[in-house]
Design an enzyme around this catalytic site. Structure first.
Site, short mmCIF file in Angstrom:
data_model
loop_
_atom_site.label_atom_id
_atom_site.label_comp_id
_atom_site.label_asym_id
_atom_site.label_seq_id
_atom_site.Cartn_x
_atom_site.Cartn_y
_atom_site.Cartn_z
N PHE A 169 2.45 -16.38 -17.70
CA PHE A 169 1.89 -17.59 -17.11
C PHE A 169 2.09 -17.60 -15.61
O PHE A 169 3.17 -17.30 -15.12
CB PHE A 169 2.59 -18.84 -17.66
CG PHE A 169 2.46 -19.00 -19.13
CD1 PHE A 169 1.39 -19.71 -19.67
CD2 PHE A 169 3.40 -18.47 -19.99
CE1 PHE A 169 1.26 -19.86 -21.04
CE2 PHE A 169 3.28 -18.62 -21.36
CZ PHE A 169 2.20 -19.33 -21.88
N ASP A 170 1.04 -17.95 -14.90
CA ASP A 170 1.18 -18.24 -13.49
C ASP A 170 1.83 -19.62 -13.41
O ASP A 170 1.62 -20.45 -14.29
CB ASP A 170 -0.22 -18.25 -12.87
CG ASP A 170 -0.18 -18.61 -11.41
OD1 ASP A 170 0.74 -18.14 -10.74
OD2 ASP A 170 -1.07 -19.35 -10.96
N LYS A 171 2.66 -19.88 -12.39
CA LYS A 171 3.36 -21.18 -12.36
C LYS A 171 2.51 -22.28 -11.74
O LYS A 171 2.02 -23.18 -12.44
CB LYS A 171 4.70 -21.06 -11.62
CG LYS A 171 5.49 -22.37 -11.65
CD LYS A 171 6.83 -22.25 -10.98
CE LYS A 171 6.81 -22.46 -9.49
NZ LYS A 171 6.65 -23.80 -9.01
N LYS A 203 2.56 -9.05 -9.31
CA LYS A 203 2.12 -9.61 -10.60
C LYS A 203 1.31 -8.56 -11.36
O LYS A 203 1.50 -8.35 -12.55
CB LYS A 203 1.26 -10.85 -10.38
CG LYS A 203 2.04 -12.06 -9.90
CD LYS A 203 1.17 -13.30 -9.88
CE LYS A 203 1.90 -14.45 -9.21
NZ LYS A 203 1.07 -15.63 -9.03
N VAL A 229 -2.33 -16.04 -18.14
CA VAL A 229 -2.94 -17.36 -18.01
C VAL A 229 -2.81 -17.81 -16.56
O VAL A 229 -1.69 -17.93 -16.04
CB VAL A 229 -2.25 -18.39 -18.93
CG1 VAL A 229 -3.03 -19.70 -18.92
CG2 VAL A 229 -2.13 -17.86 -20.34
#
Lengths: 632, 74
Positions: free
Chosen positions: A311-313, A493, A510
């Protein structure tokens, strides 16, 4: 080729006539001695029945395709040669009737996308120099001013230049709760004006609109084949001619035409070619209704096999803009608290700073009354705001103005900082009055949705962020994550995703689709989240039009169900053919009963796929809202 | 190159798809033919100097499928 059009158009009449003649023929055969009449009726039924089938077979053959129709046509001719007229009549009837039912039931599995297309706006009211004019949406151009009344659909993508109102964007986001929109905000074609009145300046029309793109994407996705489908396609290409060859070989060896033609009917790959696509259509269509756009069968299969979700924050797990997360009150007197907060609101309103705006939003939400200040606050750069009686800002501001914090007050500030939040302190000349913690808050359903994913067996849930470790930890510890990777640059990433894949993991990423397209592309499944994420629709494999995290849970559930359904259908299809062949070897199956079992198996796979149309609660809510929209 | 989208009646047999695709592809001036089985649509690119959208629609009609609408974008 007028004949072909005539036949296609009157398919039902052919079926009806074929059925009546066959019924009469069989009745005469069983209940009277009029054998000749019976045979004539059955021959007539067969000819009328085989005619449209043979026509199809022939036209496919012209384009070098050996179709199922060809197998049936040869079988029927064979039955004529052996004089099995009741078999030929029954087989043609079952084939035509099966095809008719197939068409009806297939339409049901495709209905999801149909209802979506029907939501596309058709007319618009344009403001011209001569007044209002009703036009077709296809005739609209960029910069046209469109008038939208309550209950109307917004016909274009554009910006509100006049008016305000509540807009239901269910067709775009899958979320049916009306959203307030006023001048300068963006509106989307396909959404519905609940109340109010808008004038919209056109930016995009027709296929160019977000809604148009959604429809196109879903239409293409339903035809984008899963690996299983691709395999079946290749298989069927050789399978159908192979059946023809095998039947021929069997005839040459045994000289038994009856067995050979029965083999032709039994070998029809009907359920096999329809089984996998029908699962996909139903799965993708019903997801689309819930605002989940899946780009085809391949994505469905990949998503069903994902074991790691990254997950991206910012903007994905979190809201993406600062919000007041905690307010600690050190005032005992209720009346004084009221006064202080009202003053705080008035002071913060004078500032454009993001933290100030977060406070204003929060206080307005709490219905704090508006008051006017006696004098305008003075800005201390990098520290905060100062008035005669109140100091609003960071610790430096208070220290510089000689306000000392006692031990208890210091502890309060520390507690907020430990949560990874920015602090805004409110003090009078002696004491700290309020301490506010401001940060990027989690989206409301995030923790619950992640717990659900865990319950579904997805244990590797990892957060990736460019933020420093402390603030990443502060957000991360509120979630059931299995890992946190902080201080990552975009290329880090990417490297992290590749490393996971190298370890053999199936990775879903995501993100919000705005600046993480490389990660979206590198992951096995790239999932973009957020309403009207126009650009993301093209890069991501899955687009969640609704920013609600539960949509992610639904997307993964649906893809797993769809994949399982595809496998079931293939097993049913192959099992049916195998059982029929065994039946033939044991002498229990003839041409007519074989055709019956065949057509039944086709209906079974379609009905099985229809189970995918049943909706989860989330999807149901969206659907009801749309129905109401259509009725209006 | 112009683009045409034809909306057809429901397609039910996978062999119809092959048939339509081959027939439209073999029309001179037409490239990139896509038949959407589930949506019942044919999408193709064509050279307006060689062939017209109406002609492409006629090819499909001749195969026995009714063309319900025909939309061209340049």
């Amino acid at each position: 080729m007028k004949l072909q059009r005539f036949v296609t158009k009157h398919n039902r009449q052919f079926l009806l006539l074929n059925g009546i003649l066959m019924g009469l023929g069989l009745s005469f055969n069983f209940w009277t001695d009029q054998r000749t009449i019976a045979v004539i009726l059955l021959i007539a039924a067969s000819i009328i029945g085989v005619f449209p089938i043979a026509l199809h077979a022939f036209s496919a053959l012209r384009y070098k395709t050996i179709s199922i129709e060809l197998l049936v046509t040869i079988a029927v001719i064979g039955a004529f040669v052996v004089g099995e007229f009741h078999e030929s009549a029954i087989v043609t009837f079952l084939f035509l009737f099966g095809g008719y039912l197939e068409k009806k039931t297939l339409a049901k599995t495709r209905a999801s996308i149909k209802t979506l297309t029907e939501l596309a706006p058709t007319t618009a009211t344009v403001k011209t120099a001569q007044g209002e004019k009703q036009v077709d949406v296809d005739d609209l151009a960029v910069a046209d001013q469109v008038l939208v009344r309550p209950g109307d659909q917004i016909p274009v993508d554009g910006v509100i230049i006049q008016g305000q109102g509540y807009v239901n964007e269910a067709a775009i986001t899958g979320e049916s709760k009306p959203v307030f929109k006023a001048t300068t905000t963006q509106v989307y074609s396909g959404s519905l004006l609940d109340s109010g009145m808008l004038t919209v300046r056109t930016e995009k029309v027709g296929d160019e609109t977000t809604f148009g793109k959604i429809i196109e994407l879903v239409e293409e996705a339903q035809d984008a084949k899963s690996p299983a489908e691709k395999f079946i396609d290749r298989f069927a290409k050789f399978y159908t001619p192979a059946v023809l060859v095998i039947a021929l070989v069997v005839y040459l060896i045994t000289r038994d035409l009856n067995t050979a033609i029965t083999l032709l009917v039994l070998g029809c790959p009907g359920a096999l070619v329809i089984g996998a696509p029908v699962s996909n259509v139903a799965g993708i269509g019903s997801s689309a209704k819930a605002g989940i756009l899946v780009k085809g069968g391949e994505v469905t299969t990949a998503l069903a096999h994902v074991d790691t979700v990254l997950f991206d924050k910012t903007g994905t797990l979190t809201v993406g803009k600062p919000e007041v997360v905690t307010t600690i009150n050190l005032i005992d007197d209720a009346e004084k608290l009221k006064q202080t907060t009202a003053q705080l609101l008035a002071i913060e309103k004078t500032s454009k700073h993001p933290l100030a705006q977060a406070i204003v939003t929060d206080l307005m939400h709490k219905k704090i009354p508006n008051i006017s200040l006696k004098d305008s606050p003075e800005t201390v750069k990098g520290q905060g705001l100062v008035t005669d009686t109140l100091f609003v800002g960071n610790q430096r501001l208070l220290a510089d103005h000689g306000i000392q914090l006692d031990a208890k007050e210091k502890l309060t500030v520390q507690q907020i900082q430990q949560q990874g939040l920015s602090t805004v302190l409110v003090a009078d000349k002696q004491h700290l009055l309020l301490a506010l913690g401001i940060g990027d808050a989690l989206k409301p359903d995030t923790a619950a949705a992640l717990s659900k994913l865990k319950a579904m067996g997805l244990n590797r849930l990892i957060m990736l962020t460019g933020d420093n470790a402390a603030s990443a930890q502060a957000i991360g510890q509120q979630l059931p994550l299995s890992g946190i990777q902080a201080e990552l640059l975009p290329e880090d990433k990417l490297a992290y995703i590749k490393a996971q894949q190298a370890e053999g993991h199936q990775v879903a990423f995501v993100g919000d689709g705005i600046n993480d397209s490389p990660a979206l592309a590198a992951a096995n499944v790239g999932i973009a989240m957020g309403a009207g994420a126009d650009a993301a629709i093209e890069t991501a494999d899955v687009t969640l039009m609704n920013a609600n995290f539960m949509a992610l849970v639904v997307a993964i559930q649906k893809s797993r169900q769809t994949h399982a359904n595809t496998v079931q259908n293939i097993v049913i299809a192959i099992g049916t053919v195998a059982a029929l062949l065994i039946g033939l070897l044991l002498g229990k199956i003839d041409m007519a009963s074989g055709m019956f079992v065949h057509e039944a198996s086709i209906l079974v796979v379609i009905f099985n796929a229809m189970r995918l149309l049943r909706h989860s609660n989330l999807a149901k809510r969206i659907q009801t809202a749309k129905k109401i929209a259509v009725q209006r | 190159m112009a683009k045409v989208t034809l909306a057809l009646d429901e397609l039910t047999c996978p062999s119809c798809l092959t048939k339509i695709k081959q027939a439209v592809s073999s029309t001179p001036g037409v490239t990139n033919v896509k038949v959407l089985f589930n949506a019942g649509k044919v999408k193709a690119e064509f050279d307006p100097e060689v062939v017209q959208a109406e002609k492409i629609a006629a090819v499909v009609t001749d195969l026995g499928y009714e063309v319900k609408s025909n939309k061209t974008t340049v």
